[in-house]
Design an enzyme around this catalytic site. Structure first.
Site, short mmCIF file in Angstrom:
data_model
loop_
_atom_site.label_atom_id
_atom_site.label_comp_id
_atom_site.label_asym_id
_atom_site.label_seq_id
_atom_site.Cartn_x
_atom_site.Cartn_y
_atom_site.Cartn_z
N LYS A 106 38.66 63.85 65.42
CA LYS A 106 37.53 64.03 64.42
C LYS A 106 36.26 64.20 65.27
CE LYS A 106 34.96 60.91 63.82
NZ LYS A 106 33.92 59.81 63.84
N VAL B 67 40.50 55.29 73.42
CA VAL B 67 40.38 54.50 72.21
C VAL B 67 38.70 53.90 71.93
CG1 VAL B 67 41.08 52.11 71.64
CG2 VAL B 67 42.57 53.51 72.70
N ASP C 100 35.91 56.17 58.38
CA ASP C 100 36.16 57.43 58.88
C ASP C 100 37.63 57.77 58.42
OD1 ASP C 100 33.97 58.13 60.08
OD2 ASP C 100 34.66 57.55 62.07
O1 C5P Z 1 34.26 50.98 58.55
P1 C5P Z 1 34.57 50.86 60.07
O2 C5P Z 1 35.38 49.69 60.13
O3 C5P Z 1 34.83 51.83 60.84
O4 C5P Z 1 33.13 50.24 60.54
C1 C5P Z 1 33.01 49.87 61.82
C2 C5P Z 1 31.67 49.21 61.68
O5 C5P Z 1 30.54 50.24 61.73
C3 C5P Z 1 31.03 48.32 60.53
O6 C5P Z 1 31.63 47.00 60.35
C4 C5P Z 1 29.77 48.47 60.39
O7 C5P Z 1 29.11 47.60 61.44
C5 C5P Z 1 29.41 49.87 61.00
N1 C5P Z 1 29.21 50.72 59.73
C6 C5P Z 1 28.21 50.93 59.04
N2 C5P Z 1 28.02 51.94 58.20
C7 C5P Z 1 29.08 52.83 58.19
C8 C5P Z 1 30.15 52.70 58.82
C9 C5P Z 1 30.23 51.64 59.75
O8 C5P Z 1 27.52 50.16 59.37
N3 C5P Z 1 29.10 53.63 56.90
#
Ligand code: C5P
Length: 296
Positions: free
Chosen positions: A20, A106, A147
């Site tokens: 992506k 990763v 994502d």
């Molecule tokens: O959703 P995901 O597990 O990928 O997100 C990892 C971290 O990235 C979240 O815990 C948060 O700190 C940050 N994040 C965020 N806003 C988003 C996506 C991710 O603050 N829209």
């Protein structure tokens, strides 16, 4: 790829987990749920991880490939979490023998783990003959990570909300690019935590003529990846990657993807992208370098 009926009949299927790329990524305010509001134009490349799924009496995951040793095939692995979430949604037993060939670095901003989880939802939807719709898979995907929903279709899209609002953006297919990761894993949370300035969401038009490379690049030059500055603080080598990409003949736009550290450059044509990838791999033996094409 076999259709669901073939998968059920043969007891096996496979899925491609495409890398992506966030062509731009604007960050807005932190929401009540702790996530930030996002606005991004997301595309996918013909570079990615490969998964296979076979009928089994239990849930098993085997990981191989160039980046396989960086991942544990246990517990909170996103592929296993996706399998369990899908099974729980329909009330069936989470049983399948899954293999994951990890070709993507990763924790690198090109959605490897998210694309793997989305591919697991697609593959197991086929293997188990569930027939769930894209909307249903995206709703499960949302529980696995921001994502993951956009990776369910792995097609060019505008991504908004926390990541769960996905709207198709047709026409970017065919553009040549190079992906470069300098070998530094950058966790997403600390990058968001380091944000100092942000562009905000809802500031750009979405009626961009995607098929017109010149117009698309002109549009992208008026955008940014707001996570690039905080990622550069955590991994200064990202600056070196961007500098190298900017010097490649035929490069027309260079930027970091997601929360880094992988950067991409769009190129005038496939030949220029291939030449750049060869030159970069030769000059930086420790970097992961791949030329590719935007697939949809
Ligand atoms: O959703 P995901 O597990 O990928 O997100 C990892 C971290 O990235 C979240 O815990 C948060 O700190 C940050 N994040 C965020 N806003 C988003 C996506 C991710 O603050 N829209």
């Amino acid at each position: 790829m076999p259709n669901p009926i073939d998968a059920v009949a043969s007891g096996r299927t496979d899925a491609f987990a495409a890398a992506k790329i966030n062509l731009f990524l604007h960050v807005g305010d932190k929401r009540a749920d702790g996530f930030h509001a996002l606005e991004s134009l997301v595309v996918f490349a013909d570079v990615g991880d490969a998964l296979t799924f076979a009928a089994s009496d239990a849930l098993k995951l085997k990981i191989d490939g160039p980046f396989g040793s960086g991942l544990a095939a246990e517990g909170d692995n996103l592929v296993l979490r996706a399998a369990r979430a899908l099974a729980a949604h329909v009330g069936c037993k989470a049983a399948a023998a899954i293999t994951l060939t990890k070709n993507l670095p990763v924790a690198s901003g090109i959605g490897g783990g998210s694309a793997d989880a989305a591919a697991a939802l697609r593959g197991l939807n086929e293997l188990w003959g569930l027939g769930l719709s894209g909307d249903a898979l995206r709703a499960i995907a949302e529980t696995l990570g921001s994502d993951v929903p956009v990776c369910v279709d792995s097609a060019s899209a505008w991504m908004e909300g926390r990541g769960e609002r996905v709207t198709p953006a047709d026409g970017v297919a065919g553009a040549a690019l190079v992906l470069v990761n300098p070998g530094v894993a950058v966790p997403t949370g600390p990058v968001f935590a380091g944000l100092k300035t942000r562009r905000g969401v809802g500031t750009v038009p979405h009626d961009v003529p995607m098929g017109d490379a010149e117009a698309l690049v002109a549009f992208l030059k008026g955008t940014s990846n707001d996570l690039q500055a905080p990622a550069l603080v955590i991994a200064p080598v990202i600056g070196e990657v961007l500098g190298e990409l900017s010097r490649m003949p035929g490069a027309i736009l260079w930027r970091m993807s997601g929360s880094g550290a992988t950067c991409f450059a769009l190129f005038e044509d496939d030949g220029a992208a291939q030449m750049a990838a060869i030159a970069l791999a030769r000059s930086h033996a420790g970097w992961w370098v791949k030329a590719g094409t935007i697939i949809s």
